[in-house]
Design a protein around this motif. Sequence first.
Motif, mmCIF file in Angstrom:
data_model
loop_
_atom_site.group_PDB
_atom_site.id
_atom_site.type_symbol
_atom_site.label_atom_id
_atom_site.label_comp_id
_atom_site.label_asym_id
_atom_site.label_seq_id
_atom_site.Cartn_x
_atom_site.Cartn_y
_atom_site.Cartn_z
ATOM 1 N N PRO A 96 0.803 -1.252 -0.076
ATOM 2 C CA PRO A 96 0.164 -0.090 0.035
ATOM 3 C C PRO A 96 0.742 1.304 -0.122
ATOM 4 C CG PRO A 96 -0.781 -1.596 1.769
ATOM 5 C CD PRO A 96 0.656 -2.191 1.193
ATOM 6 N N TYR A 97 0.488 2.415 -0.770
ATOM 7 C CA TYR A 97 1.198 3.414 -0.779
ATOM 8 C C TYR A 97 0.335 4.580 -0.820
ATOM 9 C CZ TYR A 97 4.414 7.032 -2.499
ATOM 10 O OH TYR A 97 5.131 8.355 -2.806
ATOM 11 N N ARG A 98 0.487 5.480 -0.045
ATOM 12 C CA ARG A 98 -0.533 6.616 0.400
ATOM 13 C C ARG A 98 0.137 8.098 0.114
ATOM 14 N NH1 ARG A 98 -4.139 5.328 5.776
ATOM 15 N NH2 ARG A 98 -4.712 3.333 5.290
ATOM 16 N N MET A 99 -0.655 8.890 -0.602
ATOM 17 C CA MET A 99 -0.215 10.230 -0.828
ATOM 18 C C MET A 99 -1.226 11.047 -0.896
ATOM 19 S SD MET A 99 0.197 9.600 -5.135
ATOM 20 C CE MET A 99 0.373 11.395 -5.515
ATOM 21 N N MET A 100 -0.775 12.433 -0.681
ATOM 22 C CA MET A 100 -1.955 13.687 -0.950
ATOM 23 C C MET A 100 -2.117 13.781 -2.358
ATOM 24 S SD MET A 100 -2.746 14.212 2.182
ATOM 25 C CE MET A 100 -3.536 15.500 2.176
ATOM 26 N N GLY A 123 -5.056 16.422 -4.395
ATOM 27 C CA GLY A 123 -6.333 17.230 -4.240
ATOM 28 C C GLY A 123 -6.807 17.384 -2.920
ATOM 29 N N GLY A 124 -5.929 17.603 -2.098
ATOM 30 C CA GLY A 124 -6.449 17.950 -0.630
ATOM 31 C C GLY A 124 -6.788 16.555 0.184
ATOM 32 N N GLY A 125 -6.796 15.458 -0.391
ATOM 33 C CA GLY A 125 -7.268 14.293 0.230
ATOM 34 C C GLY A 125 -6.126 13.031 0.241
ATOM 35 N N VAL A 126 -6.280 12.084 1.118
ATOM 36 C CA VAL A 126 -5.409 11.052 0.970
ATOM 37 C C VAL A 126 -5.892 9.946 -0.173
ATOM 38 C CG1 VAL A 126 -4.436 9.225 2.190
ATOM 39 C CG2 VAL A 126 -4.938 11.308 3.259
ATOM 40 N N VAL A 127 -4.857 9.718 -1.143
ATOM 41 C CA VAL A 127 -5.263 8.543 -2.075
ATOM 42 C C VAL A 127 -4.623 6.944 -1.599
ATOM 43 C CG1 VAL A 127 -4.971 7.918 -4.426
ATOM 44 C CG2 VAL A 127 -5.374 10.494 -3.863
#
Length: 361
Positions: A351-355, A357-361
Amino acid sequence: MWKYTENAGRRNCDLSFANLYAWRMLYRTEVAEWGGFLVFRFYADGHLAYLMPVGEGDWCAILQALKEDACRLSHPLLLLGVCEDLMPQVEECMGEDCRVNANRDHADYIYLRESLAALSGKKLQAKRNHVNRFKALYPDYRYEELTDEWVPACLDLTRRWVESRQDEAEKRAVAAESEAIQRALAHREELDLRGGVLLVGEQIAAFTYGAPICRDTFDVCVEKADVEFEGAYTVINKEFVSRLPEQYKYVNREEDLGVEGLRKAKLSYQPEMLLMKYSVWSSCTVKAEIEECGLTPELHLIKWQTRALWSLCFGDTEEFMKLYFTRKYTPERNSCLVRDGRVVAALQRLPYRMMFGGGVV
């Protein structure tokens, strides 16, 4: 080593000290004494592994000691080269806490020395024909003992043999064997090697060498020939074996590694026996602990094989490996390709999380 192996009655080529020394650059082999046993630790395809100990004493204690050593190094216990007559000790001491696999590709071919030297009988008629054909084609041939004088020519034949390979994977394999040959010949006297060269005129047609495994069994470690000389392999084998001391009743000509042509050639010499060898795997956790963490024994084995593959490909530190396979690895994140019970390719999806558009993808 010899005080353990001389009278142990173990005939597998893994116990030839000449082999262990020559191949140490690839397997990183270590040897130690423990509780009346000689023990061996090395790396096979990136996985920590052990040979079956040699000696006398408490088998259950020594196998438990090996398991604890492996677990201390964050590996399960992998025993390789376990001969069939020793499987009762393994099964008695390890019980259900092990998985056993027989591998025909690693069975040793063991022959009677007299049979190889004489090549008598109807089944070996073709071999006698090869010898007679060689003598007719090259009447000026001669056999000599392998001495320092012939080492450069042997290494040159080895170099040409490596260069003749076309497949890249095969080239890497034979290059490793070439390095082992160089190491062995550089310490020929210290390793107590016996060897011979086959000459046609002043040109080397073949060479071979080996060393004892135990009191009655001699191991032929290497045999190389220039295929331009028809029948050279058969002749160097016969000439060399016929000069071995009579104390060696058996000659071990090692495994075929699943190579079809090599298997056919080794079988054609009519072996006295095929020495089957087994691999034994045992987890660092007991069955109840495996079930508690949600992994079946099969998934647990895949995890450790994937770990060994990772180590082989990337060479990461033990600290990193332990961190990743303890905290990040899960069966769901791992895809693997299994051939003959062995993980040969694996893909990790993390899993890889990134910011964005103002949200967490």
